[in-house]
Enzyme design. Sequence first.
Site, mmCIF file in Angstrom:
data_model
loop_
_atom_site.group_PDB
_atom_site.id
_atom_site.type_symbol
_atom_site.label_atom_id
_atom_site.label_comp_id
_atom_site.label_asym_id
_atom_site.label_seq_id
_atom_site.Cartn_x
_atom_site.Cartn_y
_atom_site.Cartn_z
ATOM 1 N N SER A 61 0.811 -1.225 0.000
ATOM 2 C CA SER A 61 0.000 0.000 0.000
ATOM 3 C C SER A 61 0.842 1.271 0.000
ATOM 4 C CB SER A 61 -0.926 0.003 1.225
ATOM 5 O OG SER A 61 -0.159 -0.047 2.424
ATOM 6 N N SER A 62 2.115 1.193 -0.366
ATOM 7 C CA SER A 62 2.984 2.369 -0.271
ATOM 8 C C SER A 62 2.607 3.468 -1.264
ATOM 9 C CB SER A 62 4.439 1.972 -0.488
ATOM 10 O OG SER A 62 4.680 1.633 -1.840
ATOM 11 N N MET A 63 1.859 3.131 -2.330
ATOM 12 C CA MET A 63 1.436 4.146 -3.298
ATOM 13 C C MET A 63 -0.060 4.456 -3.183
ATOM 14 S SD MET A 63 3.746 5.615 -5.083
ATOM 15 C CE MET A 63 2.792 6.268 -6.444
#
Length: 205
Positions: A61-63
């Site tokens: 979910s880093s982006m």
Amino acid sequence: MSFLRPSALYASFLTTFASFRWMPCQSWGFLRWPGLEGFLRLLVMVLLWSMFSEIRCITSSSMFPTLRVHDRVIIEKASYYIKSPAVRDIVTFQDPTQKHGDKEQIVFIKRIVAKAGDLVQVDDGWLYVNGIAQKEDFIAEPPTYKSNLTYVPKGHVYVLGDNRNNSYDSHVCIVDISQDVLEHSGMDYLWREGHSMGIPSWMLI
């Protein structure tokens, strides 16, 4: 009589209604099977696709919120041969801390927020580039951390994830990303939950 040849009834229809004569369906040549030349063109297109693009699945979910877990994106590898990476481009690159010879390749996808010659710092919930606070309406939430003032060296870029508080990026340790290893995530389509959606081209851990 060939079933591809227009019938007498169809010919009579065209005679009566002359305005329909422009319609391409009065010539049934488009139904012909492509010849060798057409097959070779298709083969070349497939080879070029395999060389300069690939589909990747988002695994973290880093982006977020731009990209979500299990989204699939089309990555194209050709554009940076003819142009330089730009700020706000979303790019992929191999983990620079990964040791050579590792069997599993770790690939990151991040957004470029600064380029060579820029001074970057995160402070008080804002990203500052050359002392100017950046307006970013695409991030999940303002960053809660603070980073030191960093100079981006020549031939490198500074990258961050849109989910600023849950991203392994330049503010952690992968500071110097050489632009020579970048691949442009010039995504024309995004697959999400079985649906294909068009998104901007400037838009995987």
